[in-house]
Scaffold this motif. Structure first.
Motif, PDB file in Angstrom:
ATOM      1  N   ASN A  52       0.846  -1.185   0.000  1.00 27.51           N
ATOM      2  CA  ASN A  52       0.000   0.000   0.000  1.00 27.51           C
ATOM      3  C   ASN A  52       0.892   1.250   0.000  1.00 27.51           C
ATOM      4  O   ASN A  52       1.876   1.327   0.719  1.00 27.51           O
ATOM      5  CB  ASN A  52      -0.902  -0.025   1.234  1.00 27.51           C
ATOM      6  N   THR A  55       1.343   2.955   3.446  1.00 32.69           N
ATOM      7  CA  THR A  55       2.183   2.127   4.311  1.00 32.69           C
ATOM      8  C   THR A  55       3.634   2.184   3.863  1.00 32.69           C
ATOM      9  O   THR A  55       4.544   2.326   4.679  1.00 32.69           O
ATOM     10  CB  THR A  55       1.700   0.666   4.294  1.00 32.69           C
ATOM     11  N   LYS A  59       6.435   3.757   6.353  1.00 34.00           N
ATOM     12  CA  LYS A  59       7.226   2.716   6.980  1.00 34.00           C
ATOM     13  C   LYS A  59       8.710   2.847   6.665  1.00 34.00           C
ATOM     14  O   LYS A  59       9.548   2.613   7.523  1.00 34.00           O
ATOM     15  CB  LYS A  59       6.727   1.335   6.553  1.00 34.00           C
TER      16      LYS A  59
END
Length: 149
Positions: A52, A55, A59
């Motif tokens: 995604n 994300t 991250k």
């Protein structure tokens, strides 16, 4: 009490003017490092694997791109205090900027020296604060004790 209320009423405009310059610099540093991180191979690979986008962004690249931003925050404290001189003169705020300007114009070397020393101390405090924030934001940066062999 009335003077404090009047100062609180007139404070938003100088805060916006002074804060915009520092914020613009930090945004520029963050944008440049984030664009550099987004073009690296691990981001392309994660994107190809179908991670995604939100994300993926938070991250990996943001965690790495935040370090230069946190490092540059330390120099911002004295810059904000010294840079507010013009704003303080225009809106007639009794801060250290007009005081330093008056001391230099009046050749008061003790007051000017004290003001410069205060700005230098703010530089040291800002650098210390940014180093501590850097240790908190990136667990790879730690002070490790060397074991004597």
């Amino acid at each position: 009490f009335a003077k404090i209320v009047d100062l609180a009423k007139h404070l938003p405009v100088p805060l916006i003017v002074i804060g915009t310059a520092g914020t613009a610099g930090i945004i520029r540093v963050m944008r440049a490092t984030l664009l550099d991180e987004l073009s690296k191979q691990y981001v392309v690979t994660a994107r190809a694997k179908g991670l995604n986008e939100r994300t993926l962004l938070f991250k990996y690249p943001v965690r790495l791109a935040i370090n230069p931003m946190v490092s540059s925050v330390g120099g911002l404290l004295p810059t904000i205090i010294a840079g507010e001189t013009l704003t303080s003169i225009v809106v007639n705020l009794p801060t250290i900027g007009p005081l330093l300007l008056t001391a230099i114009q009046g050749q008061d070397m003790y007051l000017a020296g004290s003001s410069v020393m205060l700005l230098s101390a703010l530089g040291i405090v800002g650098t210390l604060a940014s180093d501590m924030l850097l240790v908190v934001s990136d667990p790879r940066i730690r002070f490790e004790r060397q074991v004597a062999k």
